[in-house]
Design a protein around this motif. Sequence first.
Motif, PDB file in Angstrom:
ATOM      1  N   VAL A 122       1.299  -1.061   0.154  1.00 29.92           N
ATOM      2  CA  VAL A 122      -0.321  -0.028   0.086  1.00 29.92           C
ATOM      3  C   VAL A 122       0.723   1.637  -0.307  1.00 29.92           C
ATOM      4  CG1 VAL A 122      -1.685   1.334   1.432  1.00 29.92           C
ATOM      5  CG2 VAL A 122      -1.831  -1.272   1.166  1.00 29.92           C
ATOM      6  N   LEU A 123       1.989   1.359   0.470  1.00 27.41           N
ATOM      7  CA  LEU A 123       3.120   2.675   1.024  1.00 27.41           C
ATOM      8  C   LEU A 123       4.109   2.568  -0.233  1.00 27.41           C
ATOM      9  CD1 LEU A 123       4.105   2.006   4.546  1.00 27.41           C
ATOM     10  CD2 LEU A 123       2.409   3.746   3.615  1.00 27.41           C
ATOM     11  N   ASP A 124       3.629   1.231  -1.286  1.00 35.57           N
ATOM     12  CA  ASP A 124       4.757   1.819  -2.203  1.00 35.57           C
ATOM     13  C   ASP A 124       4.515   2.088  -3.457  1.00 35.57           C
ATOM     14  OD1 ASP A 124       6.391   1.203  -4.636  1.00 35.57           O
ATOM     15  OD2 ASP A 124       6.554  -0.599  -4.289  1.00 35.57           O
ATOM     16  N   PRO A 125       4.769   3.430  -3.582  1.00 34.08           N
ATOM     17  CA  PRO A 125       4.553   4.623  -4.606  1.00 34.08           C
ATOM     18  C   PRO A 125       3.993   4.551  -5.870  1.00 34.08           C
ATOM     19  CG  PRO A 125       6.402   5.185  -3.971  1.00 34.08           C
ATOM     20  CD  PRO A 125       6.257   3.862  -3.157  1.00 34.08           C
ATOM     21  N   LYS A 126       4.491   2.696  -6.473  1.00 29.79           N
ATOM     22  CA  LYS A 126       4.531   2.049  -7.600  1.00 29.79           C
ATOM     23  C   LYS A 126       3.083   1.553  -7.871  1.00 29.79           C
ATOM     24  CE  LYS A 126       7.911  -0.359  -7.323  1.00 29.79           C
ATOM     25  NZ  LYS A 126       8.585   0.029  -6.445  1.00 29.79           N
ATOM     26  N   VAL A 127       2.471   1.230  -6.132  1.00 30.55           N
ATOM     27  CA  VAL A 127       1.318   0.137  -6.968  1.00 30.55           C
ATOM     28  C   VAL A 127      -0.077   1.838  -6.722  1.00 30.55           C
ATOM     29  CG1 VAL A 127      -0.114  -1.103  -4.688  1.00 30.55           C
ATOM     30  CG2 VAL A 127       2.099  -1.280  -5.262  1.00 30.55           C
ATOM     31  N   ASP A 128      -0.770   1.370  -7.611  1.00 24.62           N
ATOM     32  CA  ASP A 128      -2.212   2.632  -7.513  1.00 24.62           C
ATOM     33  C   ASP A 128      -3.225   2.136  -6.587  1.00 24.62           C
ATOM     34  OD1 ASP A 128      -1.048   3.707  -9.611  1.00 24.62           O
ATOM     35  OD2 ASP A 128      -1.732   2.010 -11.297  1.00 24.62           O
TER      36      ASP A 128
END
Length: 529
Positions: A122-128
């Motif tokens: 969830v915190l990964d900026p690559k994940v929408d």
Amino acid sequence: MHPTVRRFAASTAAAGMLVLAGCSAPATPDGSAGGTTLVVATSDEPDALNPVLNYGVDGASLIFDGLVSRDADNRLVASLATALPELSPDGRTVTAKLRDGVQFHDGTTLTAPDVLFTYQAVLDPKVDSTLRSDLDMVESVTAPDAATVVFRLRYPYAPFLQRLTLGIVPARLLSGQDINTAGFNRKPVGTGPYKVESWTPGDRLVLTANESYFAGRPKNNRVVVAFVADDNVRAQRMRAGEFDAAELPPKLASGFDADSAYRVQRVPTADYRGVMLPTGNPVLADPAVRRALNLAVDRAAMVSGILGGAGEPAFGPIPPTSEFTDASIIGKPTADPTAAGALLDAAGWTPGPGGIRVKDGRPARFTLMYPASDTLRKDLALAVTADAKKIGIGVTPAGLTWDAIDPRMRSDALLMGYGTPYDPDFVSYKLFSSQFAGQGYFNPGSYRSEVTDRALQQGRDQIDPNLRRAAYARFQKQLAADVPWLFLTYLRHTYVLKSSVRGVAPRVEAHEHGVANSLWWNIDTWTRS
């Protein structure tokens, strides 16, 4: 939720009869639910069945479990955690211990690295993930051993335990993949009471009982969620006996009241409808106009007429069911055009051509947008238009697509819907804080108030419930004074059920209430007599 929810076209009634024929298998001869399939109908279909991508908002999911969940009173209870996670004295460290032996649907065992992976995704900026901003207080997540998860927060955040309802995904099935496009999103594996058997987009989601569910096997074998976007078609198919339960608008649901084969469930909610009044509009920028409109709208008439009694007048964003609501902001549910007119007179808005008031050569006119496909919002927009006309304010209702609405929110009013029965921080912080001004559907009207900002910040910073209540009282009073929104009504979500259905436990619902966080949140306990 607005444009982020995709609506699929409704199947025709005839096609639906063929697709769902045979789904409502009878109970076993002794009346138990061993062979029962339950069929429920809703209007909205999720884009993905992955909690990381916002499926099962606030932990409401039939497929996944969070560290904590909510009971019939919306109180937090332990779920995948053995007990409610522990909070350190400084409010910045939260420790959760996992239950032993919980299995995913594929038979693998849940461990702390799965929890770690879920939150890091969830915190990964690559994940929408639209949930990322909900966890912006998280500094780190660690798993010191297979049964322990530790969250370290950047700052104390009072309702953090409520964020731990997020459904947990298995790390081994998503690690190294592009989560945005993973096949998992359509055929997920969770720990919840049901497994996904199939998903036919635009038609139905079929779930089967998880025989190894840690909280006990569901009392039925299968659940079919039918996606039927058209309200009238959904009502027709309910009347034809296709569904065990269906969500329907109040007026359509009332048609089942006199039929003993059905019962109508009207569920209290925190789901409000209101008009966002943008400060960038030269007419609505005048506080006198906003306050006059607030006096002019006839909330009682909207509840009785448009909602058929299935709702309550709304005066603010914190519902009457919340411990944080401030009763002092509640005004008259009926219109007071005399007081509204006096406000406008005092502010220099004088009667002009066609009965529309004028000030400094500017007529008191504005556009009120609403999503064209939403009949309820259309009816409310027309009611606001009629009430405003009585005090000399001209409103032009405009039914538009969300794509057309988006670029106009800074200058045109919008009939919106939001609301949560959980913590007031969840919606109100982003909707009314100055730091989110003009950021899409976060504070789209660019409302700014130092008093509001301080109150909202104190509401999330303070652990003491009494200090939080005081902060949210100040917040509600300031909104009532500034009137950045015309709060109109709280809805009652209405459902029609076959009289034979047992085990239903209504609870106060949020604005978002699709597959899993509606009346069938506990469908694993439902049976049919």
